[in-house]
Design a protein around this motif. Structure first.
Motif, mmCIF file in Angstrom:
data_model
loop_
_atom_site.group_PDB
_atom_site.id
_atom_site.type_symbol
_atom_site.label_atom_id
_atom_site.label_comp_id
_atom_site.label_asym_id
_atom_site.label_seq_id
_atom_site.Cartn_x
_atom_site.Cartn_y
_atom_site.Cartn_z
ATOM 1 N N ARG A 37 0.805 -1.179 0.040
ATOM 2 C CA ARG A 37 -0.083 0.231 0.057
ATOM 3 C C ARG A 37 0.946 1.222 -0.102
ATOM 4 N N VAL A 38 0.639 2.142 -1.010
ATOM 5 C CA VAL A 38 1.270 3.295 -1.017
ATOM 6 C C VAL A 38 0.169 4.589 -0.261
ATOM 7 N N ILE A 39 0.611 4.792 0.871
ATOM 8 C CA ILE A 39 -0.298 5.792 1.427
ATOM 9 C C ILE A 39 0.168 7.158 1.208
ATOM 10 N N VAL A 40 -0.517 8.072 0.626
ATOM 11 C CA VAL A 40 -0.145 9.486 0.308
ATOM 12 C C VAL A 40 -1.424 10.426 0.884
ATOM 13 N N PRO A 41 -0.546 11.424 1.173
ATOM 14 C CA PRO A 41 -1.487 12.711 1.650
ATOM 15 C C PRO A 41 -2.704 12.795 0.500
ATOM 16 N N LYS A 42 -3.649 13.343 1.018
ATOM 17 C CA LYS A 42 -4.856 13.970 -0.105
ATOM 18 C C LYS A 42 -4.219 15.048 -1.101
ATOM 19 N N GLY A 43 -4.401 14.730 -2.412
ATOM 20 C CA GLY A 43 -3.777 15.689 -3.276
ATOM 21 C C GLY A 43 -2.544 15.684 -3.565
ATOM 22 N N TYR A 44 -1.809 14.324 -3.134
ATOM 23 C CA TYR A 44 -0.363 14.247 -3.614
ATOM 24 C C TYR A 44 -0.407 13.627 -5.023
ATOM 25 N N GLY A 45 0.509 14.441 -5.617
ATOM 26 C CA GLY A 45 0.474 14.324 -7.144
ATOM 27 C C GLY A 45 1.392 13.203 -7.718
ATOM 28 N N ASN A 46 2.486 12.877 -6.711
ATOM 29 C CA ASN A 46 3.695 12.192 -7.699
ATOM 30 C C ASN A 46 3.778 10.957 -6.852
ATOM 31 N N ALA A 47 2.903 10.053 -6.781
ATOM 32 C CA ALA A 47 2.950 8.758 -6.137
ATOM 33 C C ALA A 47 4.174 7.821 -7.042
ATOM 34 N N ALA A 48 4.210 7.970 -8.220
ATOM 35 C CA ALA A 48 5.090 7.339 -9.010
ATOM 36 C C ALA A 48 6.501 7.513 -8.634
ATOM 37 N N ALA A 49 6.772 8.772 -8.554
ATOM 38 C CA ALA A 49 8.000 9.302 -8.040
ATOM 39 C C ALA A 49 8.481 8.837 -6.717
ATOM 40 N N PHE A 50 7.643 8.690 -5.951
ATOM 41 C CA PHE A 50 7.583 8.143 -4.348
ATOM 42 C C PHE A 50 8.044 6.587 -4.188
ATOM 43 N N ILE A 51 7.192 5.995 -5.027
ATOM 44 C CA ILE A 51 7.577 4.488 -5.261
ATOM 45 C C ILE A 51 9.073 4.343 -6.060
ATOM 46 N N GLU A 52 9.332 5.034 -7.050
ATOM 47 C CA GLU A 52 10.851 4.801 -7.611
ATOM 48 C C GLU A 52 11.885 5.067 -6.639
ATOM 49 N N LYS A 53 11.440 6.066 -5.660
ATOM 50 C CA LYS A 53 12.815 6.332 -4.567
ATOM 51 C C LYS A 53 12.741 5.384 -3.688
ATOM 52 N N ASN A 54 11.855 4.596 -3.554
ATOM 53 C CA ASN A 54 11.918 3.447 -2.431
ATOM 54 C C ASN A 54 11.905 2.129 -3.007
ATOM 55 N N THR A 55 12.344 1.786 -4.522
ATOM 56 C CA THR A 55 12.016 0.499 -5.040
ATOM 57 C C THR A 55 13.041 -0.468 -4.187
ATOM 58 N N ASP A 56 14.415 -0.283 -3.526
ATOM 59 C CA ASP A 56 14.941 -1.046 -2.923
ATOM 60 C C ASP A 56 14.368 -1.747 -1.662
ATOM 61 N N TRP A 57 13.890 -0.771 -0.730
ATOM 62 C CA TRP A 57 13.108 -1.171 0.098
ATOM 63 C C TRP A 57 11.933 -2.046 -0.072
#
Ligand SMILES: [Zn+2]
Length: 185
Positions: free
Chosen positions: A32-52
């Motif tokens: 689950r990728v939990i993001v604040p309301k109106g958060y635009g860039n979930a893809a970049a957040f996922i990308e940053k955390n791929t190792d984890w």
């Protein structure tokens, strides 16, 4: 949705919540990728955390595979289980030269056991499904908190003095936990 990281295909959901910062969690085998309301860039957040994400995913696959080899079985009646834990506590208290003030059993959904600063131990009644060596491992862990209260470097050093194989034990415990969650919750 699906995410591909190296050789893994990982199912995930994006969940909007009134949180301050984006974060990741695995729940019931699903990312689950939990993001604040109106958060635009979930893809970049996922990308940053791929190792984890990849490490967590692999770990979870290992836990699920190991859980598949195990079954929940009560080898003892409840009173005998309590006596067993009490006798392990007695023995390890002497070994570690610590003293417990109180010991109780409760069904808990989140942890195997706990230790309060006033030396009261609570053990999860679901421990009845564990083999003796894992019961002892949990008791040892809790008693060590009477020496070092925090999960810091010193604490894990003390655990590893007695249990150099602690990662194997942690994986075993995670597999049993997986089965208990699946069966009861
Ligand atoms: Zn602990």
């Amino acid at each position: 949705m699906q995410l591909r990281i190296r050789d893994a295909v990982i199912d995930y959901d994006i969940v909007h919540r009134p949180v301050k910062y984006a974060r990741l969690e695995f729940k019931d085998g699903m990312l689950r990728v939990i993001v604040p309301k109106g958060y635009g860039n979930a893809a970049a957040f996922i990308e940053k955390n791929t190792d984890w994400i990849y490490d967590k995913h692999l770990h979870l696959q290992r836990v699920i595979a190991l859980a598949g080899e195990k079954r929940l079985e009560k080898k003892l009646a409840e009173p005998h289980f309590h006596s067993l834990v009490e006798s392990i506590v007695q023995r390890l208290q002497r070994e570690l030269e610590v003293e417990v003030r109180d010991l109780t059993f409760r069904k808990m959904k989140r942890k195997w056991a706990s230790c309060s600063s006033n030396k009261k131990l609570v053990f999860n009644r679901h421990m009845i499904y564990l083999p003796d060596n894992l019961i002892e491992y949990i008791v040892y862990h809790e008693l060590l908190h009477l020496i070092e209260f925090k999960h810091n470097k010193r604490f894990w050093g003390l655990v590893e003095n007695k249990y150099p194989q602690r990662q194997k034990y942690d994986l075993e415990l995670a597999a049993y936990w997986h089965l208990i969650k699946k069966t009861f919750y």
